[in-house]
Motif scaffolding. Structure first.
Motif, PDB file in Angstrom:
ATOM      1  N   THR A  87      -0.020   0.522 -49.356  1.00 58.30           N
ATOM      2  CA  THR A  87       0.362  -0.254 -48.174  1.00 58.30           C
ATOM      3  C   THR A  87       0.616   0.675 -46.990  1.00 58.30           C
ATOM      4  OG1 THR A  87       1.422  -1.896 -49.613  1.00 58.30           O
ATOM      5  CG2 THR A  87       1.937  -2.006 -47.275  1.00 58.30           C
ATOM      6  N   ILE A  88       0.203   0.214 -45.810  1.00 55.69           N
ATOM      7  CA  ILE A  88       0.436   0.914 -44.555  1.00 55.69           C
ATOM      8  C   ILE A  88       1.457   0.111 -43.763  1.00 55.69           C
ATOM      9  CG2 ILE A  88      -0.634   1.757 -42.422  1.00 55.69           C
ATOM     10  CD1 ILE A  88      -3.365   1.377 -44.073  1.00 55.69           C
ATOM     11  N   PHE A  89       2.615   0.720 -43.471  1.00 56.34           N
ATOM     12  CA  PHE A  89       3.656   0.043 -42.706  1.00 56.34           C
ATOM     13  C   PHE A  89       3.705   0.602 -41.286  1.00 56.34           C
ATOM     14  CE2 PHE A  89       5.339  -0.552 -47.061  1.00 56.34           C
ATOM     15  CZ  PHE A  89       5.507  -1.931 -47.039  1.00 56.34           C
ATOM     16  N   LEU A  90       3.714  -0.310 -40.315  1.00 60.01           N
ATOM     17  CA  LEU A  90       3.812   0.052 -38.910  1.00 60.01           C
ATOM     18  C   LEU A  90       5.007  -0.659 -38.285  1.00 60.01           C
ATOM     19  CD1 LEU A  90       0.074  -0.590 -37.933  1.00 60.01           C
ATOM     20  CD2 LEU A  90       1.055   1.581 -38.664  1.00 60.01           C
ATOM     21  N   ASN A  91       5.439  -0.180 -37.121  1.00 63.30           N
ATOM     22  CA  ASN A  91       6.490  -0.860 -36.371  1.00 63.30           C
ATOM     23  C   ASN A  91       5.891  -1.996 -35.556  1.00 63.30           C
ATOM     24  OD1 ASN A  91       8.998   0.636 -36.920  1.00 63.30           O
ATOM     25  ND2 ASN A  91       7.886   2.369 -36.031  1.00 63.30           N
ATOM     26  N   ALA A  92       6.511  -3.169 -35.646  1.00 67.56           N
ATOM     27  CA  ALA A  92       6.010  -4.333 -34.916  1.00 67.56           C
ATOM     28  C   ALA A  92       5.938  -4.062 -33.420  1.00 67.56           C
ATOM     29  CB  ALA A  92       6.901  -5.543 -35.199  1.00 67.56           C
ATOM     30  N   GLN A  93       6.969  -3.422 -32.889  1.00 70.31           N
ATOM     31  CA  GLN A  93       7.039  -3.197 -31.446  1.00 70.31           C
ATOM     32  C   GLN A  93       5.859  -2.359 -30.954  1.00 70.31           C
ATOM     33  OE1 GLN A  93      10.618  -1.232 -30.170  1.00 70.31           O
ATOM     34  NE2 GLN A  93      10.359  -1.836 -28.019  1.00 70.31           N
ATOM     35  N   ALA A  94       5.431  -1.382 -31.757  1.00 71.88           N
ATOM     36  CA  ALA A  94       4.313  -0.528 -31.360  1.00 71.88           C
ATOM     37  C   ALA A  94       3.016  -1.315 -31.256  1.00 71.88           C
ATOM     38  CB  ALA A  94       4.158   0.615 -32.357  1.00 71.88           C
ATOM     39  N   LEU A  95       2.949  -2.447 -31.956  1.00 74.88           N
ATOM     40  CA  LEU A  95       1.772  -3.303 -31.922  1.00 74.88           C
ATOM     41  C   LEU A  95       1.892  -4.421 -30.889  1.00 74.88           C
ATOM     42  CD1 LEU A  95       1.427  -3.637 -35.792  1.00 74.88           C
ATOM     43  CD2 LEU A  95      -0.257  -2.511 -34.313  1.00 74.88           C
ATOM     44  N   GLY A  96       3.057  -4.497 -30.251  1.00 82.87           N
ATOM     45  CA  GLY A  96       3.291  -5.552 -29.274  1.00 82.87           C
ATOM     46  C   GLY A  96       3.816  -6.837 -29.871  1.00 82.87           C
ATOM     47  N   TYR A  97       4.411  -6.743 -31.080  1.00 80.04           N
ATOM     48  CA  TYR A  97       4.934  -7.921 -31.763  1.00 80.04           C
ATOM     49  C   TYR A  97       6.450  -7.831 -31.933  1.00 80.04           C
ATOM     50  CZ  TYR A  97       0.022  -8.725 -32.938  1.00 80.04           C
ATOM     51  OH  TYR A  97      -1.326  -8.934 -32.868  1.00 80.04           O
ATOM     52  N   LEU A  98       7.045  -8.945 -32.354  1.00 75.35           N
ATOM     53  CA  LEU A  98       8.489  -9.014 -32.568  1.00 75.35           C
ATOM     54  C   LEU A  98       8.871  -8.914 -34.037  1.00 75.35           C
ATOM     55  CD1 LEU A  98       9.323 -11.976 -30.129  1.00 75.35           C
ATOM     56  CD2 LEU A  98       9.595  -9.518 -29.694  1.00 75.35           C
ATOM     57  N   GLY A  99       7.917  -9.180 -34.926  1.00 76.97           N
ATOM     58  CA  GLY A  99       8.228  -9.237 -36.347  1.00 76.97           C
ATOM     59  C   GLY A  99       8.608 -10.627 -36.804  1.00 76.97           C
ATOM     60  N   THR A 100       8.602 -11.590 -35.877  1.00 80.78           N
ATOM     61  CA  THR A 100       8.926 -12.987 -36.205  1.00 80.78           C
ATOM     62  C   THR A 100       7.675 -13.855 -36.229  1.00 80.78           C
ATOM     63  OG1 THR A 100       9.292 -13.496 -33.865  1.00 80.78           O
ATOM     64  CG2 THR A 100      11.207 -12.783 -35.155  1.00 80.78           C
ATOM     65  N   GLU A 101       6.502 -13.253 -36.093  1.00 83.03           N
ATOM     66  CA  GLU A 101       5.254 -14.000 -35.963  1.00 83.03           C
ATOM     67  C   GLU A 101       4.955 -14.849 -37.211  1.00 83.03           C
ATOM     68  OE1 GLU A 101       5.319 -11.098 -32.857  1.00 83.03           O
ATOM     69  OE2 GLU A 101       5.684 -10.874 -34.998  1.00 83.03           O
ATOM     70  N   LEU A 102       4.343 -15.994 -36.978  1.00 82.55           N
ATOM     71  CA  LEU A 102       3.839 -16.846 -38.047  1.00 82.55           C
ATOM     72  C   LEU A 102       2.314 -16.719 -38.094  1.00 82.55           C
ATOM     73  CD1 LEU A 102       6.078 -20.005 -37.518  1.00 82.55           C
ATOM     74  CD2 LEU A 102       6.535 -17.959 -38.896  1.00 82.55           C
ATOM     75  N   GLN A 103       1.682 -17.380 -39.064  1.00 82.22           N
ATOM     76  CA  GLN A 103       0.259 -17.168 -39.298  1.00 82.22           C
ATOM     77  C   GLN A 103      -0.603 -17.376 -38.058  1.00 82.22           C
ATOM     78  OE1 GLN A 103      -0.355 -19.469 -43.117  1.00 82.22           O
ATOM     79  NE2 GLN A 103      -1.580 -17.643 -43.545  1.00 82.22           N
ATOM     80  N   ASP A 104      -0.426 -18.502 -37.371  1.00 75.76           N
ATOM     81  CA  ASP A 104      -1.299 -18.810 -36.245  1.00 75.76           C
ATOM     82  C   ASP A 104      -1.165 -17.798 -35.111  1.00 75.76           C
ATOM     83  OD1 ASP A 104      -2.389 -20.949 -37.518  1.00 75.76           O
ATOM     84  OD2 ASP A 104      -1.264 -22.482 -36.407  1.00 75.76           O
ATOM     85  N   ASP A 105      -0.006 -17.168 -34.997  1.00 74.60           N
ATOM     86  CA  ASP A 105       0.199 -16.182 -33.937  1.00 74.60           C
ATOM     87  C   ASP A 105      -0.759 -15.003 -34.078  1.00 74.60           C
ATOM     88  OD1 ASP A 105       2.345 -17.643 -32.869  1.00 74.60           O
ATOM     89  OD2 ASP A 105       3.759 -16.704 -34.262  1.00 74.60           O
ATOM     90  N   ILE A 106      -1.142 -14.709 -35.307  1.00 72.57           N
ATOM     91  CA  ILE A 106      -2.047 -13.584 -35.573  1.00 72.57           C
ATOM     92  C   ILE A 106      -3.454 -14.078 -35.895  1.00 72.57           C
ATOM     93  CG2 ILE A 106      -2.465 -11.560 -37.023  1.00 72.57           C
ATOM     94  CD1 ILE A 106       0.053 -11.330 -35.301  1.00 72.57           C
ATOM     95  N   ASN A 107      -3.539 -15.050 -36.795  1.00 72.43           N
ATOM     96  CA  ASN A 107      -4.850 -15.458 -37.318  1.00 72.43           C
ATOM     97  C   ASN A 107      -5.711 -16.203 -36.304  1.00 72.43           C
ATOM     98  OD1 ASN A 107      -4.020 -14.288 -39.675  1.00 72.43           O
ATOM     99  ND2 ASN A 107      -3.527 -16.213 -40.707  1.00 72.43           N
ATOM    100  N   SER A 108      -5.090 -16.705 -35.228  1.00 71.71           N
ATOM    101  CA  SER A 108      -5.868 -17.407 -34.198  1.00 71.71           C
ATOM    102  C   SER A 108      -6.511 -16.445 -33.213  1.00 71.71           C
ATOM    103  CB  SER A 108      -4.964 -18.382 -33.438  1.00 71.71           C
ATOM    104  OG  SER A 108      -3.916 -17.684 -32.777  1.00 71.71           O
TER     105      SER A 108
END
Length: 394
Positions: free
Chosen positions: A220-241
């Motif tokens: 597994t590769i773990f990254l920081n959400a903030q570095a990707l521009g995310y909050l870590g609270t995202e649900l499926q559609d927030d990413i998969n869409s």
């Protein structure tokens, strides 16, 4: 034009954790499919309904998600100290291949119940009431899993009041222990294959990210959400869409796989979709799960979102949960720091469907970190049993 009639193969459709899959006894498969190779892969692809350019798997048992495009083959084990051999096949939805590179931690919870109910366990080792201990050899990664399966009146107990976020209905609790989950059997090497707890992962055209790359449960590769521009609270559609987001994650995953030594060139990543996983983490904040249930920051130590087969998972893969627990237990990793730092023997993390608690004990010896065991609770249930039918030419 003559066409071969359908054949029928004994099979059981089971839920394990937050996944579903088609389970087979090795000896029930057609002779050509009892050995690894093209015949086996072709059969399982047809059973699941892949490859499907529509992405729906309408003409098969798959459910058009990574969590429901799975197969399991079980047999009595000849390995000392084990009851059953467990082989897992992750079936691609839109491409003609089966990925054998890793385990499914969720379906691991269903292996014990299936093995007991299908006569793969010595009856002398199965109590009429209480807990049956099933010793499983996970063939894909060469590791031992121990499942504690509840029994009642001589049968596997499936109903109960254990609730698992990501599964709508309660069931009986099954405790699953992943023994020595570090160092994948296929690839060997250290729990941290780069030798570092945190690396700078440079991805041309995308960016540079601090990453913890770990072999525990599943690479597994773990990254920081903030570095990707995310909050870590995202649900499926927030990413998969977002096709752009999915492509970015796949590019990062490919470069991480290369850095971890899992592939020799970037092109190989396309044929190794099941591993490694890629996930992003963040410190706890309040959020609302996909079911509408509030998850207070006080209920979790860290937020984790993970990708599986190119899409954001609706909950959390069991093997990735082991990786989360292992990384959280080692001071200084990306996961550990997001969880507040320090050494811990368990972690409760928030995922899109809710929360999960996983235990893992990490030890350091001569500078090398190891995890001797990771423990989590899951549930499993038979959904349907009988025969699966496939066209004879498959």
């Amino acid at each position: 034009m003559a066409h071969a009639p359908q054949i029928r193969i004994p099979a059981t459709y089971m839920r394990g954790g937050t996944s579903k899959g088609v389970f087979f006894k090795l000896t029930d498969l057609p002779a050509a499919a009892q050995m690894p190779g093209a015949a086996r892969d072709a059969l399982l692809l047809r059973v699941i309904g892949s490859p499907d350019p529509y992405g729906k798997q309408i003409d098969g048992m798959g459910g058009a998600t990574s969590s429901t495009s799975k197969t399991v083959i079980l047999s009595k084990s000849e390995r000392e100290g084990h009851d059953v051999d467990y082989l897992f096949g992750q079936v691609s939805i839109d491409k003609p291949f089966v990925d054998w590179s890793g385990n499914c931690g969720n379906l691991s919870a269903a292996v014990g119940p299936f093995a007991i109910s299908n006569g793969l366990i010595d009856p002398a080792r199965v109590p009429r009431d209480g807990l049956a201990t099933v010793r499983i050899w996970q063939v894909n990664i060469g590791k031992t899993i121990v499942a504690h399966v509840p029994m009642r009146d001589g049968a596997v107990q499936e109903t109960g009041d254990f609730e698992l976020d990501g599964v709508t209905f309660p069931a009986a609790e099954i405790q699953v222990e992943f023994m020595d989950p570090a160092e994948e059997g296929e690839d060997g090497g250290s729990m941290f294959p780069t030798g570092n707890l945190v690396d700078d992962l440079d991805v041309p055209g995308v960016g540079s990210f601090q990453a913890t790359m770990i072999n525990a449960g599943i690479p597994t590769i773990f990254l920081n959400a903030q570095a990707l521009g995310y909050l870590g609270t995202e649900l499926q559609d927030d990413i998969n869409s977002s096709p752009e987001a999915l492509a970015r994650f796949e590019t990062i995953r490919a470069h991480g796989a290369l850095r971890m030594g899992l592939i020799k060139n970037l092109e190989e990543a396309a044929k190794r979709q099941h591993t490694p996983k890629i996930a992003f983490v963040a410190s706890p904040v309040d959020y609302v799960s996909s079911s509408g249930k509030p998850v207070p920051a006080s209920d979790v130590d860290v937020l984790v979102r993970a990708m599986s087969m190119g899409k954001l998972h609706h909950a959390m893969m069991g093997t990735a949960s082991v990786a989360i627990a292992a990384a959280a237990a080692v001071p200084g990793t990306v996961v550990n720091l997001a969880a507040g730092g320090g050494q811990r023997d368990e972690v409760r993390f928030g995922h899109p469907s809710g929360t999960l608690r996983v235990g893992a004990a990490a030890n350091q010896d001569s500078g090398e970190w190891t995890v001797t065991k990771a423990v989590m609770s899951r549930s499993a249930r038979v959904l349907m049993e009988g025969w699966v039918r496939v066209p004879g030419e498959a």
